[in-house]
Structure formats: C-alpha cells, structure tokens
Motif scaffolding. Structure first.
Motif, PDB file in Angstrom:
ATOM      1  N   LEU A 119     -15.767 -34.505  15.179  1.00  0.00           N
ATOM      2  CA  LEU A 119     -15.810 -35.283  13.935  1.00  0.00           C
ATOM      3  C   LEU A 119     -15.824 -36.775  14.214  1.00  0.00           C
ATOM      4  N   ASN A 120     -15.058 -37.191  15.198  1.00  0.00           N
ATOM      5  CA  ASN A 120     -15.051 -38.618  15.561  1.00  0.00           C
ATOM      6  C   ASN A 120     -16.439 -39.062  16.008  1.00  0.00           C
ATOM      7  N   ARG A 121     -17.143 -38.208  16.748  1.00  0.00           N
ATOM      8  CA  ARG A 121     -18.490 -38.543  17.188  1.00  0.00           C
ATOM      9  C   ARG A 121     -19.452 -38.611  15.992  1.00  0.00           C
ATOM     10  N   VAL A 122     -19.280 -37.703  15.047  1.00  0.00           N
ATOM     11  CA  VAL A 122     -20.107 -37.736  13.835  1.00  0.00           C
ATOM     12  C   VAL A 122     -19.923 -39.061  13.112  1.00  0.00           C
ATOM     13  N   GLN A 123     -18.680 -39.487  12.974  1.00  0.00           N
ATOM     14  CA  GLN A 123     -18.401 -40.725  12.253  1.00  0.00           C
ATOM     15  C   GLN A 123     -18.916 -41.942  13.009  1.00  0.00           C
ATOM     16  N   GLU A 124     -18.813 -41.925  14.327  1.00  0.00           N
ATOM     17  CA  GLU A 124     -19.348 -43.029  15.124  1.00  0.00           C
ATOM     18  C   GLU A 124     -20.854 -43.139  14.937  1.00  0.00           C
ATOM     19  N   ARG A 125     -21.539 -42.015  14.947  1.00  0.00           N
ATOM     20  CA  ARG A 125     -22.994 -42.029  14.814  1.00  0.00           C
ATOM     21  C   ARG A 125     -23.415 -42.406  13.405  1.00  0.00           C
ATOM     22  N   ALA A 126     -22.633 -42.012  12.403  1.00  0.00           N
ATOM     23  CA  ALA A 126     -22.973 -42.353  11.021  1.00  0.00           C
ATOM     24  C   ALA A 126     -22.945 -43.854  10.810  1.00  0.00           C
ATOM     25  N   VAL A 127     -22.007 -44.534  11.445  1.00  0.00           N
ATOM     26  CA  VAL A 127     -21.900 -45.982  11.309  1.00  0.00           C
ATOM     27  C   VAL A 127     -23.140 -46.660  11.865  1.00  0.00           C
ATOM     28  N   ARG A 128     -23.737 -46.117  12.902  1.00  0.00           N
ATOM     29  CA  ARG A 128     -24.857 -46.750  13.589  1.00  0.00           C
ATOM     30  C   ARG A 128     -26.205 -46.369  12.991  1.00  0.00           C
ATOM     31  N   ARG A 129     -26.228 -45.553  11.946  1.00  0.00           N
ATOM     32  CA  ARG A 129     -27.504 -45.077  11.429  1.00  0.00           C
ATOM     33  C   ARG A 129     -27.845 -45.700  10.083  1.00  0.00           C
ATOM     34  N   VAL A 130     -29.146 -45.753   9.817  1.00  0.00           N
ATOM     35  CA  VAL A 130     -29.629 -46.216   8.518  1.00  0.00           C
ATOM     36  C   VAL A 130     -30.703 -45.240   8.060  1.00  0.00           C
ATOM     37  N   GLY A 131     -30.729 -44.952   6.768  1.00  0.00           N
ATOM     38  CA  GLY A 131     -31.716 -44.033   6.219  1.00  0.00           C
ATOM     39  C   GLY A 131     -32.916 -44.786   5.672  1.00  0.00           C
ATOM     40  N   LEU A 132     -34.113 -44.422   6.122  1.00  0.00           N
ATOM     41  CA  LEU A 132     -35.341 -45.036   5.634  1.00  0.00           C
ATOM     42  C   LEU A 132     -35.975 -44.100   4.607  1.00  0.00           C
ATOM     43  N   GLN A 133     -36.093 -44.574   3.362  1.00  0.00           N
ATOM     44  CA  GLN A 133     -36.672 -43.760   2.302  1.00  0.00           C
ATOM     45  C   GLN A 133     -38.192 -43.834   2.389  1.00  0.00           C
ATOM     46  N   LEU A 134     -38.783 -42.874   3.087  1.00  0.00           N
ATOM     47  CA  LEU A 134     -40.227 -42.821   3.244  1.00  0.00           C
ATOM     48  C   LEU A 134     -40.849 -42.101   2.044  1.00  0.00           C
ATOM     49  N   SER A 135     -42.153 -42.015   2.023  1.00  0.00           N
ATOM     50  CA  SER A 135     -42.826 -41.424   0.863  1.00  0.00           C
ATOM     51  C   SER A 135     -42.513 -39.946   0.697  1.00  0.00           C
ATOM     52  N   ASP A 136     -42.281 -39.245   1.807  1.00  0.00           N
ATOM     53  CA  ASP A 136     -42.083 -37.802   1.727  1.00  0.00           C
ATOM     54  C   ASP A 136     -40.733 -37.306   2.233  1.00  0.00           C
ATOM     55  N   CYS A 137     -39.885 -38.218   2.715  1.00  0.00           N
ATOM     56  CA  CYS A 137     -38.604 -37.787   3.256  1.00  0.00           C
ATOM     57  C   CYS A 137     -37.704 -38.998   3.510  1.00  0.00           C
ATOM     58  N   VAL A 138     -36.458 -38.721   3.872  1.00  0.00           N
ATOM     59  CA  VAL A 138     -35.555 -39.767   4.348  1.00  0.00           C
ATOM     60  C   VAL A 138     -35.451 -39.612   5.853  1.00  0.00           C
ATOM     61  N   LYS A 139     -35.785 -40.659   6.574  1.00  0.00           N
ATOM     62  CA  LYS A 139     -35.722 -40.633   8.035  1.00  0.00           C
ATOM     63  C   LYS A 139     -34.513 -41.422   8.483  1.00  0.00           C
ATOM     64  N   TRP A 140     -33.652 -40.792   9.279  1.00  0.00           N
ATOM     65  CA  TRP A 140     -32.454 -41.456   9.785  1.00  0.00           C
ATOM     66  C   TRP A 140     -32.738 -42.055  11.153  1.00  0.00           C
ATOM     67  N   MET A 141     -32.399 -43.338  11.283  1.00  0.00           N
ATOM     68  CA  MET A 141     -32.652 -44.057  12.527  1.00  0.00           C
ATOM     69  C   MET A 141     -31.367 -44.645  13.069  1.00  0.00           C
ATOM     70  N   ASP A 142     -31.177 -44.530  14.378  1.00  0.00           N
ATOM     71  CA  ASP A 142     -30.114 -45.271  15.044  1.00  0.00           C
ATOM     72  C   ASP A 142     -30.465 -46.750  14.953  1.00  0.00           C
ATOM     73  N   ILE A 143     -29.517 -47.573  14.533  1.00  0.00           N
ATOM     74  CA  ILE A 143     -29.782 -48.988  14.306  1.00  0.00           C
ATOM     75  C   ILE A 143     -30.316 -49.667  15.556  1.00  0.00           C
ATOM     76  N   ARG A 144     -29.858 -49.252  16.722  1.00  0.00           N
ATOM     77  CA  ARG A 144     -30.324 -49.894  17.949  1.00  0.00           C
ATOM     78  C   ARG A 144     -31.787 -49.584  18.246  1.00  0.00           C
ATOM     79  N   GLU A 145     -32.339 -48.571  17.603  1.00  0.00           N
ATOM     80  CA  GLU A 145     -33.745 -48.229  17.809  1.00  0.00           C
ATOM     81  C   GLU A 145     -34.668 -49.035  16.900  1.00  0.00           C
TER      82      GLU A 145
END
Length: 233
Positions: A119-145
């Motif tokens: 769970l701690n790893r899930v929360q760490e990764r959630a902080v670093r991610r952003v959701g991109l609302q694309l035309s057909d889906c939501v794409k989750w990206m690691d912020i460092r990418e």
C-alpha cells in the motif's frame, strides 16, 4: 480509494485473502475496494485498472506470472505481489517488477506487514502520477516521464518518453498541479520539467534533446529555479 485485485484459483484461499484485506482495512481505517478473480484471464477481462494486484502463480488457463507480463504491457505502475508456496519463483518475479512475495500458508500478521508495504508503494506511485484525459481514455503517466508541456492552438501537448499526447486544458491549471514537482515556465508556451534540462544556452534551454526558447520575461525566474533545483539534487 485503492482498488485491489485478488487472483487465486482456490476458493477457500481466495476468500481468506479477501477477508484479510477487509480486516486490515477496518483495523487501519483504509478505504480499499477489493475484487476477486479465479484466474489471470478473468483479471485481464475486468474493466478499469487496479492499483494493487495479489496474484497466485500456479493457476489454470492463465497463471499469475503470465498475467503479470500482460498487465505490464499496458500498466507500468500497478503494484504486483505474488502469493505462492513456491519461493523459487522469486527471481522470475523481478522480470515483471513484482514488489514482493507472500508465502503460503498465509499468516495474518505476516500478511499485514507485506500488504502495508505494498500500500505504501501504491501511495508513493500515486503521488508521482498525472492522468491525461485523451480523446478515448485516461492515460496515467509518471511525472518524471513528462519532458515538457506545450500550449498551442488551444490544446496542451505533453511531450513524454512515450511520445506526444494532446489534451484539451489550460496551461495555467496544469501549472498549478505540476509546480510542486519542479515544472517551470521558460516562456508562455512551455512548462518544463527541470529534471530533463540538459543544457542552458544564451537564449534557450535544451530539454530532453530539444531546444526551447527562454523568454526575457521568464528568464530570471527560470534560471533561478534551475539553479535551486540543481543545487538540491
């Protein structure tokens, strides 16, 4: 809310794991939505994505290791924990970036310790991610990418390690979300991830191999932000 999936072909063990998760959630006041599946194929056919996957390895139809390989083709962020009585699979688990193994027979105290780590790893990764609302889906990206965000023709273009993705949004709104992660404007069109600044030239910054103009208005603030960031690394 954390979405967890339990994939186990033995009904008794499957229910035991779900009960342990529910007991853990009550004891530690966590919000966890748990779904259960009898094999890997059922998991792959389920709608949506899961934050945490607890996979038995030996199962009919599609075993846990093969299911994890297929999941990794689409989702690099989901936390995977294998549940098995065969410790020899531990090395192979690194191939799918598995966080941990829980060895059967299950013990609640040991399960809680391993589950909390996941769970701690899930929360760490959630902080670093952003959701991109694309035309057909939501794409989750690691912020460092994300290299930088460009505004053009009323769209935002996210330049990333996986390519360029367009989103209909305002740069000022995205800036508020990304500023805590060292994103700074070098001009009115570009919001730059300082992690990927490779070089500062007279009137430009090289970001992930691309040269972006630094405007006069933004120059002092941008250079100060770069200096502070480099000094803190």
């Amino acid at each position: 809310m954390i979405r967890a999936a339990v994939v186990e072909d033995e009904p008794e063990c499957r229910e035991q794991i779900r009960d342990m998760i529910q007991d853990y959630a009550r004891e530690f006041h966590k919000q966890i939505e748990t779904s259960v599946f009898a094999d890997g194929q059922e998991l792959l056919e389920a709608p949506g994505r899961f934050d945490l996957l607890l996979l038995d390895i030996e199962m009919p139809n599609l075993d846990g290791m093969k299911a994890a390989e297929k999941i990794r083709e689409q989702d690099k962020e989901a936390v995977i924990v294998f549940i098995t009585n065969l410790a020899r699979y531990a090395i192979k688990g690194y191939e799918v970036d598995a966080l941990d193994f829980i060895i059967k027979p299950l013990d609640y105290s040991m399960f809680c310790m391993r589950f909390e780590r996941a769970l701690n790893r899930v929360q760490e990764r959630a902080v670093r991610r952003v959701g991109l609302q694309l035309s057909d889906c939501v794409k989750w990206m690691d912020i460092r990418e994300i290299y930088y965000v460009e505004t053009r023709s009323r769209l935002l273009y996210y330049h990333t390690s996986e390519g360029v993705f367009s989103v209909r949004a305002a740069l000022k709104d995205v800036q508020k979300k990304l500023e805590p992660y060292h994103f700074v404007k070098c001009n009115q069109c570009y919001l730059v991830n300082l992690y990927h600044v490779m070089e500062i030239r007279k009137g430009s910054a090289v970001v992930a191999g691309e040269e972006l103009e630094i405007s006069r208005r933004s120059r002092n603030a941008f250079l100060a932000a770069v200096a502070d960031y480099m000094g803190s690394c």
